[in-house]
Design a protein around this motif. Structure first.
Motif, PDB file in Angstrom:
ATOM      1  N   LEU A   1      -8.539  -1.313  -2.609  1.00  0.00           N
ATOM      2  CA  LEU A   1      -8.278   0.074  -2.562  1.00  0.00           C
ATOM      3  C   LEU A   1      -8.100   0.237  -4.164  1.00  0.00           C
ATOM      4  CD1 LEU A   1      -5.293  -0.090  -0.130  1.00  0.00           C
ATOM      5  CD2 LEU A   1      -7.673   0.795   0.193  1.00  0.00           C
ATOM      6  N   PRO A   2      -8.065   1.495  -4.469  1.00  0.00           N
ATOM      7  CA  PRO A   2      -8.046   2.106  -5.618  1.00  0.00           C
ATOM      8  C   PRO A   2      -6.556   2.020  -6.402  1.00  0.00           C
ATOM      9  CG  PRO A   2      -8.512   3.960  -4.350  1.00  0.00           C
ATOM     10  CD  PRO A   2      -8.618   2.594  -3.586  1.00  0.00           C
TER      11      PRO A   2
ATOM     12  N   ALA B   1       2.035   7.799  -6.011  1.00  0.00           N
ATOM     13  CA  ALA B   1       1.524   7.793  -4.946  1.00  0.00           C
ATOM     14  C   ALA B   1       2.887   7.565  -4.050  1.00  0.00           C
ATOM     15  CB  ALA B   1       0.642   6.770  -4.413  1.00  0.00           C
TER      16      ALA B   1
ATOM     17  N   ILE C   1      -9.957   9.510  -7.124  1.00  0.00           N
ATOM     18  CA  ILE C   1      -8.397   9.236  -7.103  1.00  0.00           C
ATOM     19  C   ILE C   1      -7.349   9.532  -8.251  1.00  0.00           C
ATOM     20  CG2 ILE C   1      -6.722   7.539  -6.383  1.00  0.00           C
ATOM     21  CD1 ILE C   1      -7.697   8.633  -3.885  1.00  0.00           C
TER      22      ILE C   1
ATOM     23  N   TYR D   1     -15.153   6.519  -5.829  1.00  0.00           N
ATOM     24  CA  TYR D   1     -13.832   7.104  -5.186  1.00  0.00           C
ATOM     25  C   TYR D   1     -12.626   6.892  -6.266  1.00  0.00           C
ATOM     26  CZ  TYR D   1     -10.080   7.205  -1.804  1.00  0.00           C
ATOM     27  OH  TYR D   1      -8.977   7.400  -0.797  1.00  0.00           O
ATOM     28  N   GLN D   2     -12.681   5.628  -6.745  1.00  0.00           N
ATOM     29  CA  GLN D   2     -11.559   5.525  -7.608  1.00  0.00           C
ATOM     30  C   GLN D   2     -11.277   6.362  -8.699  1.00  0.00           C
ATOM     31  OE1 GLN D   2     -11.826   2.223 -10.514  1.00  0.00           O
ATOM     32  NE2 GLN D   2     -13.905   1.801 -10.134  1.00  0.00           N
TER      33      GLN D   2
ATOM     34  N   LEU E   1      -7.113   6.724   5.740  1.00  0.00           N
ATOM     35  CA  LEU E   1      -8.259   6.308   5.213  1.00  0.00           C
ATOM     36  C   LEU E   1      -8.316   5.201   4.310  1.00  0.00           C
ATOM     37  CD1 LEU E   1     -11.341   6.551   5.478  1.00  0.00           C
ATOM     38  CD2 LEU E   1     -11.045   8.497   3.748  1.00  0.00           C
ATOM     39  N   ARG E   2      -8.720   4.209   4.648  1.00  0.00           N
ATOM     40  CA  ARG E   2      -8.517   3.087   3.715  1.00  0.00           C
ATOM     41  C   ARG E   2     -10.110   2.846   3.363  1.00  0.00           C
ATOM     42  NH1 ARG E   2      -7.600  -1.898   4.972  1.00  0.00           N
ATOM     43  NH2 ARG E   2      -6.229  -2.371   3.462  1.00  0.00           N
ATOM     44  N   ALA E   3     -10.289   3.461   1.761  1.00  0.00           N
ATOM     45  CA  ALA E   3     -11.693   3.272   1.271  1.00  0.00           C
ATOM     46  C   ALA E   3     -11.626   2.394   0.060  1.00  0.00           C
ATOM     47  CB  ALA E   3     -12.129   4.720   0.926  1.00  0.00           C
TER      48      ALA E   3
ATOM     49  N   TRP F   1      -4.284  13.858   7.463  1.00  0.00           N
ATOM     50  CA  TRP F   1      -4.941  12.400   6.710  1.00  0.00           C
ATOM     51  C   TRP F   1      -3.905  11.814   5.704  1.00  0.00           C
ATOM     52  CZ3 TRP F   1      -5.290  13.311   1.548  1.00  0.00           C
ATOM     53  CH2 TRP F   1      -5.770  14.574   0.806  1.00  0.00           C
ATOM     54  N   GLN F   2      -4.042  10.647   5.598  1.00  0.00           N
ATOM     55  CA  GLN F   2      -3.326   9.704   4.400  1.00  0.00           C
ATOM     56  C   GLN F   2      -4.555   8.781   3.834  1.00  0.00           C
ATOM     57  OE1 GLN F   2      -0.343   7.134   5.864  1.00  0.00           O
ATOM     58  NE2 GLN F   2       0.964   8.677   6.644  1.00  0.00           N
ATOM     59  N   LEU F   3      -4.415   8.918   2.376  1.00  0.00           N
ATOM     60  CA  LEU F   3      -5.333   7.939   1.531  1.00  0.00           C
ATOM     61  C   LEU F   3      -4.520   6.848   1.076  1.00  0.00           C
ATOM     62  CD1 LEU F   3      -7.227  10.940  -0.403  1.00  0.00           C
ATOM     63  CD2 LEU F   3      -7.825   9.780   1.684  1.00  0.00           C
ATOM     64  N   ARG F   4      -4.960   5.573   1.602  1.00  0.00           N
ATOM     65  CA  ARG F   4      -4.146   4.410   1.237  1.00  0.00           C
ATOM     66  C   ARG F   4      -4.723   3.847  -0.183  1.00  0.00           C
ATOM     67  NH1 ARG F   4      -1.223   2.103   5.436  1.00  0.00           N
ATOM     68  NH2 ARG F   4      -0.069   3.816   6.265  1.00  0.00           N
ATOM     69  N   VAL F   5      -3.806   3.657  -1.147  1.00  0.00           N
ATOM     70  CA  VAL F   5      -4.041   3.183  -2.327  1.00  0.00           C
ATOM     71  C   VAL F   5      -3.159   2.161  -2.762  1.00  0.00           C
ATOM     72  CG1 VAL F   5      -4.979   5.502  -3.220  1.00  0.00           C
ATOM     73  CG2 VAL F   5      -2.502   4.954  -3.202  1.00  0.00           C
TER      74      VAL F   5
ATOM     75  N   VAL G   1     -16.604   9.433   1.513  1.00  0.00           N
ATOM     76  CA  VAL G   1     -15.348   9.805   1.990  1.00  0.00           C
ATOM     77  C   VAL G   1     -15.154  11.297   2.361  1.00  0.00           C
ATOM     78  CG1 VAL G   1     -12.851  10.085   0.840  1.00  0.00           C
ATOM     79  CG2 VAL G   1     -14.488   8.261  -0.078  1.00  0.00           C
TER      80      VAL G   1
ATOM     81  N   GLU H   1       1.059  -1.078  -0.183  1.00  0.00           N
ATOM     82  CA  GLU H   1      -0.098  -0.064   0.050  1.00  0.00           C
ATOM     83  C   GLU H   1       0.806   1.189  -0.211  1.00  0.00           C
ATOM     84  OE1 GLU H   1      -3.517  -1.810   2.688  1.00  0.00           O
ATOM     85  OE2 GLU H   1      -2.707  -0.061   3.303  1.00  0.00           O
ATOM     86  N   LYS H   2       0.317   2.343  -0.821  1.00  0.00           N
ATOM     87  CA  LYS H   2       1.172   3.554  -0.655  1.00  0.00           C
ATOM     88  C   LYS H   2       0.204   4.597  -0.218  1.00  0.00           C
ATOM     89  CE  LYS H   2       4.566   1.656  -3.825  1.00  0.00           C
ATOM     90  NZ  LYS H   2       5.568   2.033  -4.870  1.00  0.00           N
ATOM     91  N   ASN H   3       0.531   5.775  -0.108  1.00  0.00           N
ATOM     92  CA  ASN H   3      -0.339   6.534   0.576  1.00  0.00           C
ATOM     93  C   ASN H   3      -0.288   8.167  -0.256  1.00  0.00           C
ATOM     94  OD1 ASN H   3       2.241   7.289   1.525  1.00  0.00           O
ATOM     95  ND2 ASN H   3       1.256   8.060   3.365  1.00  0.00           N
ATOM     96  N   ILE H   4      -1.402   8.876  -0.130  1.00  0.00           N
ATOM     97  CA  ILE H   4      -1.488  10.394  -0.520  1.00  0.00           C
ATOM     98  C   ILE H   4      -1.768  11.011   0.454  1.00  0.00           C
ATOM     99  CG2 ILE H   4      -2.727  11.792  -1.926  1.00  0.00           C
ATOM    100  CD1 ILE H   4      -3.474   9.468  -3.785  1.00  0.00           C
ATOM    101  N   THR H   5      -0.813  11.977   0.963  1.00  0.00           N
ATOM    102  CA  THR H   5      -0.830  12.863   2.329  1.00  0.00           C
ATOM    103  C   THR H   5      -1.521  14.116   2.007  1.00  0.00           C
ATOM    104  OG1 THR H   5       1.125  13.474   2.043  1.00  0.00           O
ATOM    105  CG2 THR H   5       1.093  11.692   3.383  1.00  0.00           C
ATOM    106  N   GLY H   6      -2.080  14.490   2.899  1.00  0.00           N
ATOM    107  CA  GLY H   6      -2.632  15.908   2.773  1.00  0.00           C
ATOM    108  C   GLY H   6      -3.238  16.412   4.072  1.00  0.00           C
TER     109      GLY H   6
END
Lengths: 218, 169
Positions: free
Chosen positions: B44-45, B50, A192, A188-189, B133-135, B159-163, B144, A44-49
């Motif tokens: 996950l998307p 990322a 993203i 959601y996809q 957040l793992r959506a 926050w972090q969105l996990r992908v 979301v 898993e990777k992440n997008i931070t904000g």
């Protein structure tokens, strides 16, 4: 333990007095268990904000500042209290009397807006699935109306690459703020992927306002 | 070479046992029982750009796993959170109780983090909770945004969105 030797003198192995068959059985059972339950974790990777503070906090801060200003002014000159209140009331009246076009746009004009519509299940076309992206529009500060970047028939990937090129070509890329407005039903996809394309265009500031539902005509 | 007398074939079991035990050791070491925080009932998307979770940059509070608060959002909008005290999952649907339950969970998690930091002699300013957040990829964007907004209102703004990483090309 004793070693057996054949007539030619070669070693035939060890003659164990232990029965190892059950032990081997258990070893294979254990191995089968771990093979069946082995589940490699997907990377898993992440997008931070970071989000802005909520609107209520900002309003409270502003109200506190106003009160402090008023109290400060009142302390210096308590006789001017009714005058200050009158001025505030006059300002409110002026704002209310303004024509709608003359009022300040709640969205600041130096923001680039990427608007993505979604296909809803109410539409008659059976090919349209709820949550799939519809049109993609781009509203830049110098134009009044948003420009249609992609229409309904095009693939989302093509639309995103076109939008990304348009955004990259802008001269104010380093300073401009990008706002992504998305239909609430959009999956959601796709959001993203859209955010991915905007990040590829290297815009530093991106905002995500609350999704809105456009009013139905008529 | 002569065939052994009586036609009995004797197999040398030592290398076979060695390999079997090696395999068992491998699976024992790599076994990963279900992690409580990562709910597996969602997809996950995939995304190209990322950032991988860099274990070397753990000095930053947002990259410290002790500061992560996992929230899992399923396809139908149900929020799945690990219970702070037990090992079970709690499921919260998108209704009027979502805000209060989520705030309660976040506050209890923050308190637990602060207790853990005190126990480990960690400075309290390093406790900076980050919402991870793992959506599911098919969940509606409205859900979301709702979750992120509720977290912001509760004071959790990072926050972090996990992908899943999707290589280019």
């Amino acid at each position: 333990m004793s070693k057996k030797r054949s007539l030619s003198g070669e070693s035939l192995g060890v003659n164990l007095s232990l029965i190892i068959t059950p032990m081997l059985d258990m070893a294979f059972q254990l191995m089968a268990f771990f093979i069946m339950t082995f589940q490699p974790l997907s990377e898993e990777k992440n997008i931070t904000g970071r989000l802005l503070p909520p609107v209520k906090e900002e309003q409270k801060k502003k109200e506190k500042e106003k009160k402090q200003l008023l109290q400060g002014k009142n302390k210096l000159d308590p006789d001017n209290l009714p005058d200050l209140k009158k001025k505030e009331d006059e300002k409110k009246k002026e704002e209310e009397d303004k024509e709608p076009d003359a009022k300040e746009d709640p969205i600041p004009k130096d923001i680039i807006r990427v608007i993505v519509e979604s296909k809803t299940p109410n539409e008659t076309d059976p090919r349209k699935i709820s949550g799939d992206p519809g049109r993609i529009l781009l509203k830049v500060p110098e134009s009044i109306q948003p420009e249609v970047i992609a229409d309904l028939g095009e693939s989302f990937e093509t639309a995103l690459s076109r939008m990304s090129k348009t955004l990259k070509a802008r001269p104010d890329r380093d300073n401009a703020k990008l706002q992504i407005e998305v239909h609430p039903d959009l999956r959601y996809q796709f959001f993203i992927q859209l955010q991915d394309a905007c990040r590829e265009a290297k815009y530093k500031e991106m905002g995500f306002p609350k999704p809105y539902r456009p009013k139905k005509p008529g | 070479m002569h065939a052994p007398e009586g036609g009995d074939a004797e197999v040398n079991l030592t290398p076979l046992l060695d390999v079997v035990l090696q395999l068992i050791m491998f699976f024992l070491i790599t076994v990963n029982f279900e992690r409580q925080d990562r709910f597996t009932g969602l997809t996950l998307p995939p995304v190209q750009i990322a950032v991988p979770i860099d274990p070397k940059s753990r000095n930053r509070p947002e990259n410290d796993p002790d500061n992560w608060v996992f929230l899992n959002l399923t396809k139908d909008g149900t929020l799945v959170i690990p219970n702070v005290d037990t090992l079970n999952y709690e499921q919260i649907t998108q209704d009027t109780t979502l805000q209060s339950k989520l705030e309660q969970f976040l506050n209890r998690t923050r308190q637990k983090m602060e207790r853990y930091a005190k126990y480990n002699d960690k400075p309290l300013d390093r406790v900076q909770p980050v919402i991870v957040l793992r959506a599911d990829k098919d969940v509606r964007y409205e859900y979301v945004h709702n979750i992120l907004e509720l977290c912001t209102n509760a004071g959790f703004r990072s926050w972090q969105l996990r992908v899943l990483h999707k290589p280019k090309g």
